[in-house]
Structure formats: structure tokens, C-alpha cells
Design an enzyme around this catalytic site. Sequence first.
Site, PDB file in Angstrom:
ATOM      1  N   GLU A 112       0.847  -1.199   0.000  1.00 56.84           N
ATOM      2  CA  GLU A 112       0.000   0.000   0.000  1.00 56.84           C
ATOM      3  C   GLU A 112       0.880   1.245   0.000  1.00 56.84           C
ATOM      4  OE1 GLU A 112      -2.430   1.598  -0.705  1.00 56.84           O
ATOM      5  OE2 GLU A 112      -4.017   1.516   0.788  1.00 56.84           O
ATOM      6  N   ASP A 113       0.366   2.333  -0.573  1.00 51.91           N
ATOM      7  CA  ASP A 113       1.156   3.567  -0.607  1.00 51.91           C
ATOM      8  C   ASP A 113       1.233   4.211   0.773  1.00 51.91           C
ATOM      9  OD1 ASP A 113      -1.554   4.258  -0.592  1.00 51.91           O
ATOM     10  OD2 ASP A 113      -1.425   5.674  -2.258  1.00 51.91           O
ATOM     11  N   ASP A 116      -3.367   6.027   6.390  1.00 50.63           N
ATOM     12  CA  ASP A 116      -3.748   7.332   6.948  1.00 50.63           C
ATOM     13  C   ASP A 116      -4.734   7.071   8.097  1.00 50.63           C
ATOM     14  OD1 ASP A 116      -4.203  10.057   7.211  1.00 50.63           O
ATOM     15  OD2 ASP A 116      -5.362  10.249   5.383  1.00 50.63           O
ATOM     16  N   PHE A 165      -0.435  16.669   3.644  1.00 49.78           N
ATOM     17  CA  PHE A 165      -0.851  15.935   2.453  1.00 49.78           C
ATOM     18  C   PHE A 165       0.358  15.735   1.556  1.00 49.78           C
ATOM     19  CE2 PHE A 165      -2.957  14.969  -1.533  1.00 49.78           C
ATOM     20  CZ  PHE A 165      -3.880  14.045  -1.088  1.00 49.78           C
ATOM     21  N   ARG A 178       1.326  11.800  -9.658  1.00 51.15           N
ATOM     22  CA  ARG A 178       1.760  10.424  -9.387  1.00 51.15           C
ATOM     23  C   ARG A 178       3.125  10.148  -9.989  1.00 51.15           C
ATOM     24  NH1 ARG A 178      -2.753   7.614  -7.331  1.00 51.15           N
ATOM     25  NH2 ARG A 178      -4.758   8.218  -8.216  1.00 51.15           N
TER      26      ARG A 178
HETATM   27  P1  IMP Z   1      -7.008   5.713   4.765  1.00 49.78           P
HETATM   28  O1  IMP Z   1      -8.172   4.836   4.438  1.00 49.78           O
HETATM   29  O2  IMP Z   1      -7.449   7.011   5.398  1.00 49.78           O
HETATM   30  O3  IMP Z   1      -5.936   5.029   5.572  1.00 49.78           O
HETATM   31  O4  IMP Z   1      -6.366   6.215   3.421  1.00 49.78           O
HETATM   32  C1  IMP Z   1      -5.878   5.386   2.558  1.00 49.78           C
HETATM   33  C2  IMP Z   1      -5.729   5.998   1.179  1.00 49.78           C
HETATM   34  O5  IMP Z   1      -5.939   7.412   1.110  1.00 49.78           O
HETATM   35  C3  IMP Z   1      -4.309   5.807   0.743  1.00 49.78           C
HETATM   36  O6  IMP Z   1      -4.118   4.536   0.177  1.00 49.78           O
HETATM   37  C4  IMP Z   1      -4.125   6.923  -0.252  1.00 49.78           C
HETATM   38  O7  IMP Z   1      -4.550   6.498  -1.519  1.00 49.78           O
HETATM   39  C5  IMP Z   1      -5.004   8.037   0.261  1.00 49.78           C
HETATM   40  N1  IMP Z   1      -4.223   9.021   1.019  1.00 49.78           N
HETATM   41  C6  IMP Z   1      -4.166   9.191   2.355  1.00 49.78           C
HETATM   42  N2  IMP Z   1      -3.343  10.193   2.703  1.00 49.78           N
HETATM   43  C7  IMP Z   1      -2.857  10.692   1.543  1.00 49.78           C
HETATM   44  C8  IMP Z   1      -1.925  11.738   1.229  1.00 49.78           C
HETATM   45  O8  IMP Z   1      -1.352  12.449   2.084  1.00 49.78           O
HETATM   46  N3  IMP Z   1      -1.680  11.936  -0.100  1.00 49.78           N
HETATM   47  C9  IMP Z   1      -2.254  11.185  -1.082  1.00 49.78           C
HETATM   48  N4  IMP Z   1      -3.119  10.195  -0.831  1.00 49.78           N
HETATM   49  C10 IMP Z   1      -3.421   9.941   0.470  1.00 49.78           C
HETATM   50 MG    MG Z   2      -4.032   3.930  -1.688  1.00 47.70          MG
END
Ligand code: IMP
Ligand code: MG
Length: 189
Positions: A112-113, A116, A165, A178
Site C-alpha cells: 500500500e502507498d 492514513d 498531504f 503520481r
Molecule cells: P485511509 O483509508 O485514510 O488510511 O487512506 C488510505 C488511502 O488514502 C491511501 O491509500 C491513499 O490512496 C489516500 N491518502 C491518504 N493520505 C494521503 C496523502 O497524504 N496523499 C495522497 N493520498 C493519500
Molecule cells: Mg491507496
Amino acid sequence: MYDLDSRSARLVESAWSGKIEVLISAEQLQKRNAELGRMITSDCAGRDLVLVGVLKGSFLFIADLCRRIELPLTCDFLGVSSYGNETRSSGIIRITSDLKRSIEGKDVLVVEDIVDTGLTMRYLMENLQTRRPASIKICALLDKPARRQVPTRIDYLGFTVPDVFVIGYGLDYKGRFRNLDYIGTIEEA
Ligand code: IMP
Ligand code: MG
């Protein structure tokens, strides 16, 4: 104006009028990929390893990481949508493209990238568990613990980032950035 090379500056200028700052350089990313690859190589030897890349954000990370894992493995991809055009999690996760092969009995490493809030990872883990893999581990390039809503166990982590962000190296803002080869932060002009 931007503390970047000219190629990056051109990419940025055409898409963004604000400021971009480098948070993690291309060199730092590749050095960490090599370290993660070595750890995964030694931990997963003898396993029936499947890397599951979470699209779109992990496409560059998994491409670089998989070349640092010196083991037989397969790669598959899951398309997940959680953000739309916003910088905040909607909490609503949708699988937009499913795995092409069964993971039953396999040792899965989800790539996963960024983790958050943790909502996406919770959803994915619950979903993948129902497919009866032998094991599931998580490899995340970035961790943003300040915004966590769901406790998430990250087995292999690239970097912890502050509550900003981030863009680049697969991560987007409104679909863009990207293709930067570093992780940066954006700030409205
Ligand atoms: P989560 O469900 O809040 O943990 O977020 C997961 C997804 O939100 C990640 O896989 C990203 O694709 C996107 N995301 C969360 N934070 C960022 C950020 O700072 N920049 C870009 N994408 C983000
Ligand atoms: Mg993602």
C-alpha cells in the site's frame, strides 16, 4: 522557486501554481526499497508469496519493491477507491478492480502507498481474510499515524510522515503528481 530539478519543475508548473517541497527524495526512497526488499526476502523465503498491490497509489512502489525481493513470487492488484477528489478520507471504500487469481493458501503481502485513517486497510484485511490465505502481512511505503482512526499493524514500513498531504511516487492530488519520483508536500499558493 521550486527546490527541484528542471524536469520536476516543469511537471509541477503545468499542474500546480502553489509550492511543492521535497519530503523524501528519490534516493531515499530507493535506499529504503532495497532495505525492505532484503527484510522481505529473508522473512518470506520458502513461502508461496503473492504481492497484492493496492491501486492506483502503490504502482511505483510495488514496481520498485518487487525487484528488490529475491524470491519467486507473483503479483496481483486490487483497485480501491476511497478519496474522490478530496484530501480527506470519505470512509467509504469501494473495490473498483478485483484480484485476478485466488489467494487461498497463499502468503499474501499487501503493498500500500500510505496508511492514513486506517479505514482502507481495515476494509481490505477483512475482505482478504474471507478468501482464506495462509497469511497476510502489510507493507506500506508511508505511515501517517496522526490521523489514525483504526489501529493498523504495519509489518514493513518505509517512512513515517507528519500530518501533511503528500504527493508523488504514486500518490496523487486530484489525480495528478503520481509521476514524480520523490514524495513531496503541497501548499496552496
Ligand atoms: P485511509 O483509508 O485514510 O488510511 O487512506 C488510505 C488511502 O488514502 C491511501 O491509500 C491513499 O490512496 C489516500 N491518502 C491518504 N493520505 C494521503 C496523502 O497524504 N496523499 C495522497 N493520498 C493519500
Ligand atoms: Mg491507496
